[in-house]
Design an enzyme around this catalytic site. Sequence first.
Site, PDB file in Angstrom:
ATOM      1  N   ASP A  10       0.849  -1.315   0.090  1.00 36.37           N
ATOM      2  CA  ASP A  10       0.094   0.176   0.111  1.00 36.37           C
ATOM      3  C   ASP A  10       0.760   1.216   0.096  1.00 36.37           C
ATOM      4  O   ASP A  10       2.084   1.123   0.209  1.00 36.37           O
ATOM      5  CB  ASP A  10      -0.784   0.076   1.319  1.00 36.37           C
ATOM      6  CG  ASP A  10      -1.647   1.063   1.467  1.00 36.37           C
ATOM      7  OD1 ASP A  10      -2.382   1.720   0.680  1.00 36.37           O
ATOM      8  OD2 ASP A  10      -1.317   1.941   2.462  1.00 36.37           O
ATOM      9  N   ASP A  12      -0.325   5.070   0.930  1.00 34.27           N
ATOM     10  CA  ASP A  12      -0.489   6.255   1.989  1.00 34.27           C
ATOM     11  C   ASP A  12      -0.501   5.519   3.224  1.00 34.27           C
ATOM     12  O   ASP A  12      -1.256   4.592   3.441  1.00 34.27           O
ATOM     13  CB  ASP A  12      -1.766   6.960   1.655  1.00 34.27           C
ATOM     14  CG  ASP A  12      -1.692   7.739   0.378  1.00 34.27           C
ATOM     15  OD1 ASP A  12      -0.586   8.668   0.368  1.00 34.27           O
ATOM     16  OD2 ASP A  12      -2.446   7.785  -0.338  1.00 34.27           O
TER      17      ASP A  12
END
Length: 225
Positions: A10, A12
């Site tokens: 991922d 953020d």
Amino acid sequence: MSEPRLVIFDVDGTLVDSQEMIVAAFSYAYNGLDLPVPPRGQLLSYVGRSLELIFPELSPELDSTTHLTLTQAYRDAYVHLRQERGSNATSPMFDGARAALDVLKAQDWTVLAVATGKSKRGLDKLIEGYGLEGYFMSQQVADFHPSKPHPSMVQACLAETGVDAARTVMIGDTTFDIDMGRAAGVKTIGVSWGYHPVETLQADTIIHNFDALMGAIDDLIGPHE
């Protein structure tokens, strides 16, 4: 020689700390319509979801036209802030993130990918800003997939790289990331420095700094043999 392995990140809350920029963009969107801005913690709890789904869930009392207006205002603010300040200021990397990416990229038995709620434009700008061109064999973004935790992004990474699910791990900071990985049948690593409380992450393992990442990956999907 062992089979290749796939490490999906991922972005953020996992690789970069973009919370100030995210909150600023939300604030800009709501303030532009003279609407109250939801609490910071509530805003950050939605990080990772597709933007089109966030405003109807955050503000269900508003109509669909207003949701669309808020969505576009958020995008405009995000782009403006990034252009004005640059990636290093608006989305600084967490300590150890770049070093970990460099180590993994240097391993010819490891393939890197990202699965992010960012738009393609947003991810492209981040990769350009940090000089990460060529790091990620598969780049899955919100533009082309159902929102996390739907497994579509991870499934696309598997299909694009040809790596088996048993040799794949998803690394993220939210329940959306972990649930997405689990739904796709891959191992999961939760990070404690992100936007969801660590106690809510039901990952196969939790790490508290990037120094622990290599060992966690080896333990879950096997080292190079």
